[in-house]
Motif scaffolding. Structure first.
Motif, PDB file in Angstrom:
ATOM      1  N   LEU A  86       0.719  -0.938  -0.506  1.00  0.00           N
ATOM      2  CA  LEU A  86      -0.042  -0.301   0.255  1.00  0.00           C
ATOM      3  C   LEU A  86       0.999   1.258   0.096  1.00  0.00           C
ATOM      4  O   LEU A  86       0.608   2.187  -0.781  1.00  0.00           O
ATOM      5  CB  LEU A  86      -1.198   0.060   1.517  1.00  0.00           C
ATOM      6  N   LYS A  87       2.059   1.307   0.872  1.00  0.00           N
ATOM      7  CA  LYS A  87       3.179   2.397   0.740  1.00  0.00           C
ATOM      8  C   LYS A  87       3.949   3.352  -0.301  1.00  0.00           C
ATOM      9  O   LYS A  87       3.698   3.890  -0.980  1.00  0.00           O
ATOM     10  CB  LYS A  87       4.136   1.809   1.207  1.00  0.00           C
ATOM     11  N   VAL A  88       3.225   2.195  -1.214  1.00  0.00           N
ATOM     12  CA  VAL A  88       3.995   1.962  -2.621  1.00  0.00           C
ATOM     13  C   VAL A  88       3.462   1.460  -3.862  1.00  0.00           C
ATOM     14  O   VAL A  88       3.784   2.600  -4.969  1.00  0.00           O
ATOM     15  CB  VAL A  88       5.407   1.348  -3.428  1.00  0.00           C
ATOM     16  N   HIS A  89       2.169   1.999  -3.266  1.00  0.00           N
ATOM     17  CA  HIS A  89       1.110   1.618  -4.459  1.00  0.00           C
ATOM     18  C   HIS A  89       0.576   3.262  -4.869  1.00  0.00           C
ATOM     19  O   HIS A  89       0.645   4.228  -4.669  1.00  0.00           O
ATOM     20  CB  HIS A  89      -0.746   1.708  -3.811  1.00  0.00           C
ATOM     21  N   ASN A  90       0.584   3.220  -6.808  1.00  0.00           N
ATOM     22  CA  ASN A  90       0.263   4.808  -7.129  1.00  0.00           C
ATOM     23  C   ASN A  90      -0.997   5.460  -6.982  1.00  0.00           C
ATOM     24  O   ASN A  90      -1.878   4.151  -7.881  1.00  0.00           O
ATOM     25  CB  ASN A  90       1.141   4.510  -8.592  1.00  0.00           C
ATOM     26  N   ASN A  91      -1.814   5.854  -6.480  1.00  0.00           N
ATOM     27  CA  ASN A  91      -3.600   5.608  -6.263  1.00  0.00           C
ATOM     28  C   ASN A  91      -4.039   7.219  -7.278  1.00  0.00           C
ATOM     29  O   ASN A  91      -4.755   6.419  -8.115  1.00  0.00           O
ATOM     30  CB  ASN A  91      -3.624   5.793  -5.400  1.00  0.00           C
TER      31      ASN A  91
END
Lengths: 260, 313
Positions: A86-91
């Motif tokens: 989730l920390k590296v996910h590109n929202n």
């Protein structure tokens, strides 16, 4: 209907090998193929991933999103790996999804993450007591998960209830019960609760040539009852999704509707 | 507790289309039903273009023909009259003289007319063929070249000739009208076929085919309404181009705009009746979703513009 591409799973030999060797090529190729076939999200199933799960999920999320502009469905029982992903996910490509929580207290921390990162989460309607017997039992578990979600601060519109599709070859009577559950889940809230299934489970254990047939017809019936999303092979089901959307009046018919 | 009116909002939005170069005009762009500014954004007024043609308007009924008596023999004079005297925001030049059953004018004749008109006016130009499938694909290709860079609207592309016309509009930087015959599914299909050629859907205008009040208006109304709902509620990108209503051509050929008061006293005065007929047809279609209209009588245009003023508040 949202198709969550199922092909990036550690169960597949080619994917497992690529994950072990951190070889981006096959992962990105499979992600791209699913995107082009109509997936709106990519499932990244890294298994229990007890060793190096965090690093692996991080690598999967970035590798997938380098190749396709889609959100990722983070699929593991490893809490730390989900958070790392989730920390590296590109929202910018959409909201990520956690796969999954359930009514098992061991899975409640996943709701904490869903609240903290304001992302989507699948609520699998099973508890500690084994598989649900029928639609009533599934709905009762769903209600408990919903209550838990609110307790943790997860908005109900972020929760996708999963009735747990079972194998038709071993538990035939469950197939219809799951279809009825999709209808029941929606009635648990206003606006209706969202629903998701792991579609190909219906044909698990069936001969290879029967699997697409079972998957597609089953999806058509689930869509009729209002299914929101399916974890499936987009290439296999896209024709069904587009056709049922036309029949249900969700998209306007034109002779080329399959090409759109 | 005070009553709060429920608001309907939509995921979809109509593409805004800008035409012309010097005095650009933009229509479309709304994300709500026609004139529902209380529920969404309605950034642009519908655009009304004055219709002129390449040959004198001999077949136009007296009531509207007499307005153009002094200029109808020359498309350049006619266009300037519309722009300068009638304050037209856009001009639609119909190349009806190219129709084999009319004067069968050549593509080169049409190209000269277009070039002359473009040289004389600075409002956006809409260039319409004669609706003859084969002749249009020859004529519209040629005039699209002559008008290159002028950001015109070219039309109409139909199922039988869209390939050549769309290619010409694309190559010369024009917008394109896609016309189908009162069938929402065929309308969507034509838009798909045109976009599959590489023509951007943001440059399209959908013409679901017009009809006059009393002559099937409700069919056009219903198709337009459903196209607009597909664009907004289903967020169907193929149905999101703005829509055209080719009003004048359909209104000024029916009995109601031609029969004299002497013949049919119960129908009242011809002039008032005919003008109202055009204005009512145009207003109805605007309410069902048309953002771009082609009209003939200045008084009818004036009535419709006033109606828009009131609706846009």
């Amino acid at each position: 209907m949202l198709i969550i591409g199922e092909k990036l799973s550690i169960i597949a030999k080619r994917v497992r090998e690529a994950m072990m060797k951190k070889d981006k090529g096959p992962i990105q190729e499979i992600a791209r193929a699913q995107y082009e076939a109509g997936a709106g999200m990519i499932d990244a199933n890294i298994g229990p991933a007890e060793d190096g799960g965090e690093e692996l999920m991080e690598w999967m999320v970035t590798t997938i999103q380098e190749a396709v502009p889609l959100p990722v469905c983070l699929d593991t029982t490893n809490y730390a790996a989900i958070e790392a992903g989730l920390k590296v996910h590109n929202n910018d490509y959409g909201t990520p999804m956690i796969n999954s929580t359930s009514n098992d207290p061991e899975r409640f921390p996943m709701l904490e993450l869903a609240a903290k990162y304001n992302c989507l989460i699948i609520g699998l309607t099973v508890g500690k007591g084994g598989l649900p017997a029928d639609e009533e039992e599934r709905a009762a578990i769903a209600a408990e998960i919903m209550a838990r979600a609110m307790e943790y601060g997860v908005p109900l519109e972020n929760l996708y209830l999963d009735p747990l599709v079972l194998q038709i070859a071993t538990t035939q009577d469950q197939a219809l019960k799951v279809i009825r559950t999709i209808k029941m889940f929606q009635d648990l809230n206003d606006p209706p609760m969202k629903t998701v299934v792991g579609l190909s489970n219906i044909s698990n254990g069936c001969p290879k040539e029967l699997r697409p047939i079972l998957n597609k017809y089953y999806l058509a019936l689930l869509m009729y009852e209002g299914l929101t999303a399916a974890i499936a092979d987009p290439k296999e089901v896209i024709e069904t999704v587009k056709t049922i959307d036309v029949i249900m009046g969700k998209t306007l018919y034109a002779h080329s509707y399959l090409e759109m | 507790m005070a009553f709060v009116a429920p608001k309907e909002t939509f995921a979809g939005k109509v593409f805004p289309v800008t035409i012309g170069t010097e005095n650009e005009q933009t229509f479309g762009g709304e994300n709500t039903l026609p004139f529902h500014a209380f529920e969404g954004e309605v950034p642009n007024r519908p655009l009304i273009a004055y219709e002129i043609q390449d040959v004198p308007p001999e077949d136009w009924p007296e009531t509207v023909r007499k307005v153009y008596d002094a200029v109808g023999d020359d498309p350049v004079k006619w266009a300037k009259f519309c722009q300068d005297e009638l304050k037209a925001k856009a001009i639609a030049l119909r190349l009806i003289g190219t129709h084999p059953d009319n004067k069968d004018l050549s593509a080169d004749d049409a190209a000269k007319t277009v070039s002359d008109v473009l040289g004389a006016v600075n409002v956006p130009l809409i260039i319409l063929g004669s609706n003859h499938v084969e002749k249009d694909s020859e004529v519209l290709v040629k005039v699209a070249e002559v008008a290159k860079g002028k950001n015109c609207v070219i039309g109409k592309a139909q199922e039988a000739n869209y390939k050549t016309i769309a290619a010409a509009a694309m190559a010369n930087g024009h917008k394109l009208i896609a016309m189908s015959e009162l069938d929402i599914n065929l309308s969507k299909q034509l838009n798909i076929l045109i976009t599959q050629m590489g023509f951007e859907k943001e440059r399209l205008i959908t013409d679901p085919m017009c009809s006059a009040l009393g002559y099937g208006l409700e069919y056009t109304y219903s198709v337009m309404e459903r196209i607009r709902l597909a664009a907004l509620a289903q967020n169907d990108p193929v149905m999101q181009p703005p829509m055209m209503a080719d009003v004048g051509m359909y209104v000024w050929k029916i009995k109601e705009t031609q029969a004299s008061e002497e013949t049919l006293p119960e129908w009242g005065g011809l002039e008032e009746r005919a003008i109202m007929w055009e204005a009512m047809t145009a207003s109805s279609l605007m309410l069902s979703g048309a953002e771009f209209l082609v009209m003939r009588h200045p008084k009818a245009v004036e009535l419709v513009e006033r109606f828009v003023d009131e609706l846009m508040g």
